[in-house]
Design an enzyme around this catalytic site. Structure first.
Site, PDB file in Angstrom:
ATOM      1  N   ALA A  28       7.850  18.199 -20.656  1.00  0.00           N
ATOM      2  CA  ALA A  28       7.006  17.505 -19.676  1.00  0.00           C
ATOM      3  C   ALA A  28       7.709  17.420 -18.330  1.00  0.00           C
ATOM      4  O   ALA A  28       8.926  17.596 -18.210  1.00  0.00           O
ATOM      5  CB  ALA A  28       6.672  16.108 -20.183  1.00  0.00           C
TER       6      ALA A  28
ATOM      7  N   LEU B  34      10.953  11.030 -20.840  1.00  0.00           N
ATOM      8  CA  LEU B  34       9.979  12.117 -20.731  1.00  0.00           C
ATOM      9  C   LEU B  34      10.465  13.263 -21.609  1.00  0.00           C
ATOM     10  O   LEU B  34      11.646  13.631 -21.556  1.00  0.00           O
ATOM     11  CB  LEU B  34       9.858  12.593 -19.283  1.00  0.00           C
ATOM     12  CG  LEU B  34       8.681  12.108 -18.447  1.00  0.00           C
ATOM     13  CD1 LEU B  34       8.745  12.742 -17.055  1.00  0.00           C
ATOM     14  CD2 LEU B  34       7.348  12.398 -19.096  1.00  0.00           C
ATOM     15  N   ASP B  35       9.575  13.848 -22.400  1.00  0.00           N
ATOM     16  CA  ASP B  35       9.945  14.983 -23.239  1.00  0.00           C
ATOM     17  C   ASP B  35      10.463  16.128 -22.374  1.00  0.00           C
ATOM     18  O   ASP B  35      10.011  16.296 -21.227  1.00  0.00           O
ATOM     19  CB  ASP B  35       8.748  15.466 -24.049  1.00  0.00           C
ATOM     20  CG  ASP B  35       8.303  14.453 -25.089  1.00  0.00           C
ATOM     21  OD1 ASP B  35       9.137  13.653 -25.525  1.00  0.00           O
ATOM     22  OD2 ASP B  35       7.107  14.473 -25.455  1.00  0.00           O
ATOM     23  N   PRO B  36      11.396  16.936 -22.887  1.00  0.00           N
ATOM     24  CA  PRO B  36      11.922  18.066 -22.107  1.00  0.00           C
ATOM     25  C   PRO B  36      10.840  18.986 -21.544  1.00  0.00           C
ATOM     26  O   PRO B  36      10.956  19.473 -20.414  1.00  0.00           O
ATOM     27  CB  PRO B  36      12.803  18.800 -23.126  1.00  0.00           C
ATOM     28  CG  PRO B  36      13.261  17.725 -24.055  1.00  0.00           C
ATOM     29  CD  PRO B  36      12.095  16.791 -24.180  1.00  0.00           C
TER      30      PRO B  36
END
Length: 298
Positions: free
Chosen positions: A47, A43-45
């Site tokens: 998100a 998961l992107d930071p």
């Protein structure tokens, strides 16, 4: 000094925005006092949402967790596009005057993405090109051609549409980039668009409603630990006799006639203890060990 915990299982983490997936893994390592920790689906930071974490023996099943379908709730903002596909990147295209489409047009456009689509991952992504992360190459100023790939959008529904913002839910196959999907929606409507918010609501059988905050995990680390086989419960199961289990553990094929012709099975002994994963060959009618988690006979 506190002794190392002996933990094997899974934790359904509610990742907060601002932390990378690796940061969460580091946190779980400290809480459970073990180095054998991994996650399924980065998961992107920026998100937030569901991030399944495997501990101990469960790390051997991460490949099955990563294959699972995923669901998201995303917000798309019209009017600008960035180099990263989300609102943390640099603006590369912006329009001040444009006509927003009607809700009906929005719904029809979203529906047009259902099924198999060809998608190009964003430049600021963690996919690897010749062994190097694409985002690292971008930071170094190295230009590379990003290969497109086929992904599947299972379902996509508009939830709220106000001013220049669209909130929608999407269920998709592994490898789908919601940032790219937002940009593609904008391209289809001929208006620059950027993902401005993202929550992952599901990874396979791991749901947002059943996830835990980092504080809750630290306080309830034993009670919230899921069984090792939770990550593969979408696979059909089979119980084997003691003799069959011994053959399975030793890597010998097990002759068995199955009505269910699925390829992969969860394997249990007669006491319903999880032993591993087997592959079934329809032609020979045999089970062959693919992952053996319990080597000692029971």
């Amino acid at each position: 000094m506190e002794q190392q915990m002996c933990s094997d299982g899974l934790v359904n983490v509610l990742k907060p925005p601002g932390m990378s997936s690796h940061d969460v893994v580091s946190f779980i390592r400290r809480v459970y006092q073990t180095k054998k920790v991994g996650h399924a689906g980065t998961l992107d930071p920026a998100a937030c949402g569901v991030l399944p974490i495997a501990i101990g023996k469960a790390t051997r099943l991460i490949e099955y967790m990563s294959e699972a379908d995923k669901s998201y709730r995303a917000e798309l903002t019209f009017g600008f596009e960035t180099d990263s596909g989300d609102d943390t990147g640099m603006i590369v295209k912006k329009v001040d005057k444009y006509i927003l489409p009607s809700f009906e047009v929005i719904s029809d456009t979203l529906n047009s993405f259902v099924g198999d689509i060809i998608q190009t991952p964003p430049m600021h992504s963690a996919i690897k090109i010749n062994g190097n992360k694409l985002c690292d190459l971008v930071r170094k100023g190295i230009k590379v051609e990003v290969p497109s790939r086929k992904v599947e959008i299972k379902k996509i529904l508009p939830i709220q549409y106000r001013n220049n913002k669209l909130l929608f839910d999407v269920s998709c196959s592994k490898g789908t980039y919601i940032r790219s999907l937002c940009m593609d929606i904008g391209h289809k409507l001929m208006i620059p668009a950027t993902m401005s918010f993202l929550t992952r609501t599901r990874v396979g059988d791991f749901s947002l409603n059943d996830s835990y905050t980092l504080k809750e995990i630290a306080e309830q680390k034993k009670s919230i630990l899921l069984d090792v086989d939770y990550s593969v419960k979408h696979l059909p199961s089979i119980n084997l006799s003691l003799k069959q289990i011994l053959d399975f553990q030793e890597g010998r094929s097990v002759k068995i006639d199955l009505i269910n012709k699925a390829q992969l099975f969860r394997v249990y002994n007669m006491d319903k203890s999880f032993i591993g994963i087997a592959r079934y060959d329809n032609l020979s009618g045999t089970l062959t060990a693919k992952k053996v988690l319990v080597r000692k006979s029971l």
